[in-house]
Write an enzyme that holds these catalytic residues in place. Sequence first.
Site, short mmCIF file in Angstrom:
data_model
loop_
_atom_site.label_atom_id
_atom_site.label_comp_id
_atom_site.label_asym_id
_atom_site.label_seq_id
_atom_site.Cartn_x
_atom_site.Cartn_y
_atom_site.Cartn_z
N GLY A 10 0.82 -1.21 0.00
CA GLY A 10 0.00 0.00 0.00
C GLY A 10 0.85 1.26 0.00
CB ALA A 11 2.04 3.43 -2.55
CG ASN A 37 -0.35 1.60 -4.41
OD1 ASN A 37 -0.92 1.47 -3.33
ND2 ASN A 37 -0.74 2.48 -5.31
CB VAL A 81 -2.47 -6.91 -1.48
CG1 VAL A 81 -2.33 -7.96 -0.39
CG2 VAL A 81 -1.19 -6.11 -1.65
CD GLU A 170 -11.69 18.25 5.48
OE1 GLU A 170 -11.35 17.20 4.91
OE2 GLU A 170 -10.87 19.06 5.96
CD GLN A 318 -1.58 15.15 13.58
OE1 GLN A 318 -0.96 15.53 14.53
NE2 GLN A 318 -2.86 15.41 13.44
CE LYS A 378 -7.68 20.33 5.41
NZ LYS A 378 -7.09 19.06 5.73
P1 FAD Z 1 -4.26 5.49 2.37
O1 FAD Z 1 -3.59 6.79 2.35
O2 FAD Z 1 -5.72 5.48 2.05
O3 FAD Z 1 -3.47 4.51 1.37
C1 FAD Z 1 -3.81 3.17 1.14
C2 FAD Z 1 -3.11 2.72 -0.15
O4 FAD Z 1 -3.27 1.31 -0.31
C3 FAD Z 1 -3.67 3.37 -1.40
O5 FAD Z 1 -2.62 3.77 -2.26
C4 FAD Z 1 -4.48 2.24 -2.07
O6 FAD Z 1 -4.54 2.34 -3.48
C5 FAD Z 1 -3.65 1.02 -1.65
N1 FAD Z 1 -4.42 -0.23 -1.65
C6 FAD Z 1 -5.62 -0.45 -1.06
N2 FAD Z 1 -6.00 -1.73 -1.24
C7 FAD Z 1 -5.00 -2.32 -1.95
C8 FAD Z 1 -4.79 -3.65 -2.43
N3 FAD Z 1 -5.68 -4.62 -2.21
N4 FAD Z 1 -3.66 -3.91 -3.12
C9 FAD Z 1 -2.74 -2.93 -3.35
N5 FAD Z 1 -2.88 -1.67 -2.92
C10 FAD Z 1 -4.00 -1.36 -2.22
N6 FAD Z 1 -6.55 12.82 7.86
C11 FAD Z 1 -5.87 13.90 8.32
O7 FAD Z 1 -4.96 13.73 9.18
N7 FAD Z 1 -6.13 15.17 7.87
C12 FAD Z 1 -7.06 15.40 6.93
O8 FAD Z 1 -7.27 16.55 6.54
C13 FAD Z 1 -7.80 14.30 6.40
N8 FAD Z 1 -8.71 14.50 5.43
C14 FAD Z 1 -9.36 13.42 4.89
C15 FAD Z 1 -10.26 13.65 3.85
C16 FAD Z 1 -10.93 12.58 3.28
C17 FAD Z 1 -11.89 12.83 2.15
C18 FAD Z 1 -10.71 11.25 3.76
C19 FAD Z 1 -11.44 10.08 3.14
C20 FAD Z 1 -9.82 11.02 4.80
C21 FAD Z 1 -9.13 12.10 5.37
N9 FAD Z 1 -8.20 11.92 6.41
C22 FAD Z 1 -7.51 12.99 6.91
C23 FAD Z 1 -7.88 10.56 6.88
C24 FAD Z 1 -6.61 10.08 6.12
O9 FAD Z 1 -6.74 10.29 4.74
C25 FAD Z 1 -6.31 8.61 6.39
O10 FAD Z 1 -6.24 8.40 7.79
C26 FAD Z 1 -4.97 8.23 5.73
O11 FAD Z 1 -5.09 8.31 4.32
C27 FAD Z 1 -4.54 6.83 6.15
O12 FAD Z 1 -3.35 6.51 5.47
P2 FAD Z 1 -3.08 5.03 4.98
O13 FAD Z 1 -1.68 5.02 4.45
O14 FAD Z 1 -3.44 4.06 6.04
O15 FAD Z 1 -4.12 4.78 3.79
P1 NAD Z 2 -16.43 9.33 10.83
O1 NAD Z 2 -16.69 7.95 11.33
O2 NAD Z 2 -15.52 10.19 11.59
O3 NAD Z 2 -17.81 10.12 10.65
C1 NAD Z 2 -18.96 9.48 10.17
C2 NAD Z 2 -20.20 10.25 10.62
O4 NAD Z 2 -21.35 9.61 10.07
C3 NAD Z 2 -20.38 10.27 12.12
O5 NAD Z 2 -20.58 11.61 12.54
C4 NAD Z 2 -21.59 9.40 12.37
O6 NAD Z 2 -22.36 9.80 13.47
C5 NAD Z 2 -22.35 9.57 11.07
N1 NAD Z 2 -23.26 8.43 10.79
C6 NAD Z 2 -22.99 7.11 10.96
N2 NAD Z 2 -24.10 6.38 10.67
C7 NAD Z 2 -25.06 7.26 10.30
C8 NAD Z 2 -26.41 7.10 9.88
N3 NAD Z 2 -26.99 5.92 9.79
N4 NAD Z 2 -27.11 8.22 9.57
C9 NAD Z 2 -26.54 9.46 9.64
N5 NAD Z 2 -25.26 9.66 10.04
C10 NAD Z 2 -24.54 8.57 10.36
O7 NAD Z 2 -15.91 9.11 9.31
P2 NAD Z 2 -15.14 10.16 8.37
O8 NAD Z 2 -15.76 11.51 8.45
O9 NAD Z 2 -15.08 9.50 7.03
O10 NAD Z 2 -13.68 10.24 8.98
C11 NAD Z 2 -12.83 9.08 8.99
C12 NAD Z 2 -11.51 9.42 9.66
O11 NAD Z 2 -10.78 10.32 8.84
C13 NAD Z 2 -11.69 10.08 11.02
O12 NAD Z 2 -10.71 9.62 11.89
C14 NAD Z 2 -11.46 11.54 10.73
O13 NAD Z 2 -10.91 12.22 11.84
C15 NAD Z 2 -10.46 11.47 9.58
N6 NAD Z 2 -10.62 12.69 8.76
C16 NAD Z 2 -9.96 13.80 9.18
C17 NAD Z 2 -10.10 14.97 8.48
C18 NAD Z 2 -9.35 16.20 8.95
O14 NAD Z 2 -8.56 16.09 9.88
N7 NAD Z 2 -9.54 17.35 8.35
C19 NAD Z 2 -10.93 15.02 7.35
C20 NAD Z 2 -11.61 13.87 6.94
C21 NAD Z 2 -11.45 12.69 7.67
#
Ligand code: FAD
Ligand code: NAD
Length: 404
Positions: A10-11, A37, A81, A170, A318, A378
Amino acid sequence: MGKPKIVVLGAGYAGMMTTKRLMQKLRPEEAELVLVNKHNYHYQTTWLHEVAAGTVNQNQARMMISDVINPNRVSLIYDEVVEVKKDANRVVLKNSEITYDYLVISLGFETNTFGIKGMEKNAFSITDIESSRMIREHIEYQFAKYSTSDKKNDDDLTILVGGGGFTGIEFVGELAEKVPELCKKYDIDRSKARIINVEAAPRILPGFNEDLVAYAKKSLQDRGVEIREGAKISECKKNSFVIGEGDETEEIKAGTIVWTGGVTGNSILSKSGFEITKGKVTVEGDMRAPGEDNIFILGDCAWVMNKEEGRPFPPTAQAAMQHADTCSSNLKALLHGGPLEDFVFDDKGTVASLGEKDAMGTVFDDHLLYGTSATAMKKVIDNRYLFLLGGPKLILKKGKLRMI
Ligand code: FAD
Ligand code: NAD
């Protein structure tokens, strides 16, 4: 005997940073490094809501892995994978198999619909570049179709977002900027297009600082986002959410439905026989899987316990990057017979965007940030990651350079 082989699966944030750190910490003769990846590109998961809304181009949110990880130093395998055979030190890929001496599993998250009827089938989700691109294209199609249709259905212009956690909030923040643009492009009265966020808990962003939540809510509502709190989604139909249960239900219709209600660890973990708690592996302090001397589990695949509070740290980018630091140091220690260190989370705060021009969050020991300063912070966070990965060149190529 050959060099020990370290395989990273996973990258994403955790996998890229682990590989980068291993390249810095180990000499080429000390270990063979392999990164696997699904795609030949790395994407920033934290920007996917912007790709889904169409406020950031998908190509800005991704980069070729070989542009930041030297393929002469690390073997790059672009394959999916399928399973880890941990008793045999082998990884089954879609098109081949590989062996390892040490394994790092950083395969990220999958969407969790909690078995809500119809959700998996009828709602989009923001999981990767492809799923996010599909959302952007679907929304644009709805607006284009409406503008040319003789029999206009205003529901087609409604965008329903289920779940008011950080991803949902967001995302609607980005939509609040994109929807007026689309209305202008397709000559549609702005009042006809609705953006609705539906959250089950009594308020959006459950557990987050109340003042910041109030700020976020006002900012979004002022720009036309409707927020429904205390509204639990019980079903997702083809074009609607059903809220509530029994006699007390309400149906909200829409042309676009996106589920941002929860995530869980990659299902490869359970398929591979790891002990799972709510979709993830609860790792030891040194980031290894329990009972596995040579397997580390990082990022969104791992629960890392906050021992003081008796619950896991939230899964964030983070944290994933910090897991990578501990993991790479411990891999070096394993190769040299040194002591392993425990993960210590350095909480730098949480900042959430509310579109390109607004944000809010906490930094440095709960200092609250709103508006312009939060927006700038941000972007600093986003650019810092690019700097760690590829230095100033990568910031210039992919960074967010307009600060406010
Ligand atoms: P990822 O970064 O998701 O990477 C997983 C990698 O594994 C990907 O490259 C994928 O293609 C690869 N992969 C998956 N399955 C397979 C497979 N079967 N075979 C090969 N490769 C595979 N966190 C913050 O701290 N600040 C934020 O502002 C924030 N904003 C977010 C906004 C959104 C929309 C979302 C969805 C999440 C956000 N998060 C944020 C949470 C954060 O993105 C995740 O916690 C973080 O990406 C986790 O890193 P990771 O390396 O575990 O997974
Ligand atoms: P989350 O689990 O944090 O939020 C999901 C939300 O959906 C919750 O508020 C929950 O109450 C609601 N929900 C669940 N079931 C529901 C239902 N049946 N009907 C209506 N609402 C329902 O998931 P996320 O927002 O995808 O975040 C995932 C992780 O990524 C978290 O750890 C978050 O902190 C992180 N993240 C961080 C940032 C950032 O730091 N800027 C941005 C995006 C995600």
